[in-house]
Write a protein that holds these residues in place. Structure first.
Motif, PDB file in Angstrom:
ATOM      1  N   PHE A 302       0.812  -1.219   0.000  1.00  0.00           N
ATOM      2  CA  PHE A 302       0.000   0.000   0.000  1.00  0.00           C
ATOM      3  C   PHE A 302       0.846   1.270   0.000  1.00  0.00           C
ATOM      4  N   GLY A 303       2.151   1.117   0.160  1.00  0.00           N
ATOM      5  CA  GLY A 303       3.017   2.274   0.039  1.00  0.00           C
ATOM      6  C   GLY A 303       3.163   2.730  -1.396  1.00  0.00           C
ATOM      7  N   LYS A 304       2.851   1.834  -2.325  1.00  0.00           N
ATOM      8  CA  LYS A 304       2.876   2.175  -3.742  1.00  0.00           C
ATOM      9  C   LYS A 304       1.485   2.679  -4.142  1.00  0.00           C
ATOM     10  N   GLN A 305       1.308   2.931  -5.389  1.00  0.00           N
ATOM     11  CA  GLN A 305      -0.001   3.383  -5.853  1.00  0.00           C
ATOM     12  C   GLN A 305      -1.029   2.284  -5.622  1.00  0.00           C
ATOM     13  N   SER A 306      -2.100   2.605  -4.957  1.00  0.00           N
ATOM     14  CA  SER A 306      -3.111   1.606  -4.642  1.00  0.00           C
ATOM     15  C   SER A 306      -4.486   2.243  -4.736  1.00  0.00           C
ATOM     16  N   ASP A 307      -5.499   1.380  -4.911  1.00  0.00           N
ATOM     17  CA  ASP A 307      -6.862   1.885  -5.022  1.00  0.00           C
ATOM     18  C   ASP A 307      -7.794   1.018  -4.192  1.00  0.00           C
ATOM     19  N   ARG A 312     -10.041  -4.266  -1.510  1.00  0.00           N
ATOM     20  CA  ARG A 312     -11.020  -5.354  -1.465  1.00  0.00           C
ATOM     21  C   ARG A 312     -10.372  -6.693  -1.832  1.00  0.00           C
ATOM     22  N   GLU A 313      -9.511  -6.663  -2.849  1.00  0.00           N
ATOM     23  CA  GLU A 313      -8.853  -7.904  -3.258  1.00  0.00           C
ATOM     24  C   GLU A 313      -7.978  -8.455  -2.138  1.00  0.00           C
ATOM     25  N   MET A 314      -7.234  -7.579  -1.465  1.00  0.00           N
ATOM     26  CA  MET A 314      -6.339  -8.035  -0.410  1.00  0.00           C
ATOM     27  C   MET A 314      -7.107  -8.557   0.804  1.00  0.00           C
ATOM     28  N   ILE A 315      -8.252  -7.941   1.090  1.00  0.00           N
ATOM     29  CA  ILE A 315      -9.076  -8.466   2.183  1.00  0.00           C
ATOM     30  C   ILE A 315      -9.569  -9.862   1.833  1.00  0.00           C
ATOM     31  N   GLU A 321      -7.790  -7.597   9.044  1.00  0.00           N
ATOM     32  CA  GLU A 321      -6.782  -7.128   9.992  1.00  0.00           C
ATOM     33  C   GLU A 321      -5.469  -6.802   9.293  1.00  0.00           C
ATOM     34  N   ALA A 322      -5.005  -7.700   8.427  1.00  0.00           N
ATOM     35  CA  ALA A 322      -3.740  -7.476   7.733  1.00  0.00           C
ATOM     36  C   ALA A 322      -3.800  -6.245   6.842  1.00  0.00           C
ATOM     37  N   VAL A 323      -4.922  -6.050   6.168  1.00  0.00           N
ATOM     38  CA  VAL A 323      -5.059  -4.917   5.256  1.00  0.00           C
ATOM     39  C   VAL A 323      -5.120  -3.602   6.034  1.00  0.00           C
ATOM     40  N   VAL A 324      -5.903  -3.561   7.107  1.00  0.00           N
ATOM     41  CA  VAL A 324      -5.982  -2.338   7.913  1.00  0.00           C
ATOM     42  C   VAL A 324      -4.608  -2.003   8.487  1.00  0.00           C
ATOM     43  N   ASP A 325      -3.924  -3.003   9.026  1.00  0.00           N
ATOM     44  CA  ASP A 325      -2.582  -2.767   9.564  1.00  0.00           C
ATOM     45  C   ASP A 325      -1.651  -2.224   8.489  1.00  0.00           C
ATOM     46  N   GLY A 326      -1.714  -2.824   7.292  1.00  0.00           N
ATOM     47  CA  GLY A 326      -0.845  -2.395   6.208  1.00  0.00           C
ATOM     48  C   GLY A 326      -1.110  -0.966   5.774  1.00  0.00           C
ATOM     49  N   LEU A 380     -10.892 -23.325 -12.149  1.00  0.00           N
ATOM     50  CA  LEU A 380     -11.389 -22.587 -10.987  1.00  0.00           C
ATOM     51  C   LEU A 380     -10.535 -21.359 -10.723  1.00  0.00           C
ATOM     52  N   SER A 381      -9.216 -21.518 -10.826  1.00  0.00           N
ATOM     53  CA  SER A 381      -8.314 -20.390 -10.597  1.00  0.00           C
ATOM     54  C   SER A 381      -8.530 -19.297 -11.630  1.00  0.00           C
ATOM     55  N   GLU A 382      -8.737 -19.705 -12.883  1.00  0.00           N
ATOM     56  CA  GLU A 382      -8.983 -18.715 -13.941  1.00  0.00           C
ATOM     57  C   GLU A 382     -10.284 -17.955 -13.681  1.00  0.00           C
ATOM     58  N   LEU A 383     -11.330 -18.710 -13.316  1.00  0.00           N
ATOM     59  CA  LEU A 383     -12.615 -18.069 -13.038  1.00  0.00           C
ATOM     60  C   LEU A 383     -12.533 -17.129 -11.839  1.00  0.00           C
ATOM     61  N   GLU A 384     -11.834 -17.588 -10.801  1.00  0.00           N
ATOM     62  CA  GLU A 384     -11.715 -16.752  -9.603  1.00  0.00           C
ATOM     63  C   GLU A 384     -10.947 -15.468  -9.920  1.00  0.00           C
ATOM     64  N   ALA A 385      -9.881 -15.569 -10.698  1.00  0.00           N
ATOM     65  CA  ALA A 385      -9.109 -14.380 -11.069  1.00  0.00           C
ATOM     66  C   ALA A 385      -9.981 -13.398 -11.863  1.00  0.00           C
ATOM     67  N   HIS A 386     -10.792 -13.927 -12.755  1.00  0.00           N
ATOM     68  CA  HIS A 386     -11.703 -13.077 -13.533  1.00  0.00           C
ATOM     69  C   HIS A 386     -12.737 -12.430 -12.620  1.00  0.00           C
ATOM     70  N   TRP A 387     -13.271 -13.211 -11.710  1.00  0.00           N
ATOM     71  CA  TRP A 387     -14.282 -12.725 -10.748  1.00  0.00           C
ATOM     72  C   TRP A 387     -13.716 -11.598  -9.889  1.00  0.00           C
ATOM     73  N   ILE A 388     -12.479 -11.769  -9.407  1.00  0.00           N
ATOM     74  CA  ILE A 388     -11.840 -10.728  -8.600  1.00  0.00           C
ATOM     75  C   ILE A 388     -11.589  -9.484  -9.442  1.00  0.00           C
ATOM     76  N   GLU A 389     -11.100  -9.692 -10.665  1.00  0.00           N
ATOM     77  CA  GLU A 389     -10.806  -8.567 -11.554  1.00  0.00           C
ATOM     78  C   GLU A 389     -12.061  -7.751 -11.834  1.00  0.00           C
ATOM     79  N   GLN A 390     -13.206  -8.430 -11.886  1.00  0.00           N
ATOM     80  CA  GLN A 390     -14.487  -7.748 -12.102  1.00  0.00           C
ATOM     81  C   GLN A 390     -15.112  -7.272 -10.791  1.00  0.00           C
ATOM     82  N   ASP A 391     -14.271  -7.134  -9.789  1.00  0.00           N
ATOM     83  CA  ASP A 391     -14.685  -6.618  -8.485  1.00  0.00           C
ATOM     84  C   ASP A 391     -15.774  -7.461  -7.840  1.00  0.00           C
ATOM     85  N   PHE A 392     -15.679  -8.774  -8.021  1.00  0.00           N
ATOM     86  CA  PHE A 392     -16.550  -9.748  -7.369  1.00  0.00           C
ATOM     87  C   PHE A 392     -18.005  -9.656  -7.833  1.00  0.00           C
TER      88      PHE A 392
END
Length: 408
Positions: A302-307, A312-315, A321-326, A380-392
């Motif tokens: 998150f020190g780099k450019q982030s949105d 949401r993806e990292m959560i 907890e990890a994302v808020v801490d970061g 499944l991995s391909e579908l999940e990656a697409h699903w995440i990319e489309q913001d779930f």
């Protein structure tokens, strides 16, 4: 007229039952220490300790005769844990030091309340209250408490020599309860005896540092500890005072800034090896070590450019907890401005986003004709990656429809 207190905890049937059991045959009992101190400061009371003129074996016998459980948690030093109506009270017989040798002193039991008070660390911790709420102040702790001055009882150098952990306790109590400058005599004694901190066990250092970094005035206190060469001894390395101070600037936007693991990560974490060193130095738990490592890794991300999508993806992939801490650690490293809009937006998403469950399972793909085995996992991995990319957003039917189209 003596000052009196009437806190709820003192009127509770559980503690009054303990007083009933102890105060027979001329013996007395009084609540002492943190419960009295915190009541006077109007801050929450967690544990209640009781001092008594009754000797340990009598405490056990009387408690058990009254239907309470008595556990000899520190009987050699006069301490019995009494369980009354589900509440635990540490009951300790009045003591005076015969000989001091580090953490463990040779003591003798007695009935002198002044001598019992004189063997404690700070004046604000030597306040007693009896069952009627009458306050007793044998060593002048009440004025110090009102001025929020942490002051050793007697000669500070002698008290520290009895147990070098009192150096850390001196700073921790100031960070938690103090105001203004530290007591000059206590500060001088702490500086002179600082090398004694090297003799303390990892567990005891960790116990105090967890509390210190989460205290209200931790930033100023830790900064002073760095100036006088104490924090480097405690950390066994270099401290990031600016990052820690910036983290605590964010107290007003997130309660997580007071988490000991995050505070220690901000104070001492440059790289993974620092986290491992601190974890060993303070004998932190595996859970604490992992939280610190996750905070460090997420802060780099998150020190780099982030949105907000990345939040949401990292959560989804890790944990809230990890994302808020970061986010907080990255924010601290970038100045810790509580009004920074970008970080505020990221933090708001991190606090509010509820990670969804991926709607497709392996059996769904098998039902479409995909052979069991590695192909199912790959798809499944391909579908999940697409699903995440489309913001779930895609639902199960839409995702499975894409599989059917790709097979036609």
């Amino acid at each position: 007229m003596a000052e009196t207190l009437n806190p709820d905890w003192l009127a509770s049937p559980s503690i009054q039952a303990v007083f009933d059991a102890l105060e027979v045959g001329g013996d007395q009992a009084r609540a002492v220490g943190g419960a009295v101190r915190n009541t006077l400061l109007r801050v929450p009371v967690s544990d209640i300790d009781i001092s008594t003129t009754a000797v340990p074996q009598e405490v056990i016998a009387r408690a058990e005769a009254a239907g309470m459980r008595a556990i000899p948690t520190g009987i050699d030093h006069g301490t019995i844990t009494v369980i009354s109506r589900g509440v635990a009270y540490e009951v300790t017989t009045l003591r005076e030091d015969v000989e001091t040798h580090g953490r463990h002193a040779t003591v003798r039991f007695g009935s002198d309340w002044l001598k019992d008070a004189e063997r404690r660390d700070f004046t604000m911790n030597a306040l007693y209250v009896d069952r009627q709420g009458r306050l007793y102040d044998p060593v002048g702790g009440l004025p110090d408490l009102r001025h929020r001055q942490v002051r050793f009882i007697g000669d500070p150098a002698a008290r520290i020599a009895e147990d070098y952990l009192r150096i850390l306790r001196f700073f921790r109590f100031h960070a938690q309860y103090g105001s203004g400058a530290l007591d000059a005599a206590g500060l001088h004694a702490a500086i002179e005896a600082r090398d004694g901190l090297r003799r303390l066990s990892a567990e005891r250092i960790g116990m105090e540092m967890r509390k210190l970094v989460s205290a209200p005035a931790a930033a100023d206190t830790v900064s002073l500890m760095a100036d006088i060469g104490i924090i480097e001894i405690v950390l066994a390395g270099v401290a990031r005072i600016v990052d820690f101070r910036n983290l605590r600037r964010l107290d007003i936007v997130a309660h997580e800034t007071r988490a000991p693991s995050l505070g220690l990560a901000a104070l001492a974490g440059f790289i993974d090896e620092d986290i491992e060193r601190i974890s060993t130095r303070m004998r932190l738990s595996n859970a604490e070590r992992k939280r610190m490592l996750h905070a460090l890794h997420m802060a780099d991300r998150f020190g780099k450019q982030s949105d907000t999508h990345q939040v949401r993806e990292m959560i989804y992939r890790t944990s809230r907890e990890a994302v808020v801490d970061g986010i907080l650690l990255a924010w601290a490293r970038q100045g810790g401005d509580p009004m920074d809009r970008r970080h505020l937006s990221l933090l708001q998403i991190a606090h509010s986003f509820i990670a969804p469950v991926f709607p497709v399972k392996g059996k769904d793909l098998v039902a479409l004709g995909i052979p069991r085995g590695p192909q199912v996992g790959e798809r499944l991995s391909e579908l999940e990656a697409h699903w995440i990319e489309q913001d779930f957003r895609p639902g199960r039917d839409e995702l499975l429809g894409a599989v059917e189209i790709s097979r036609s």
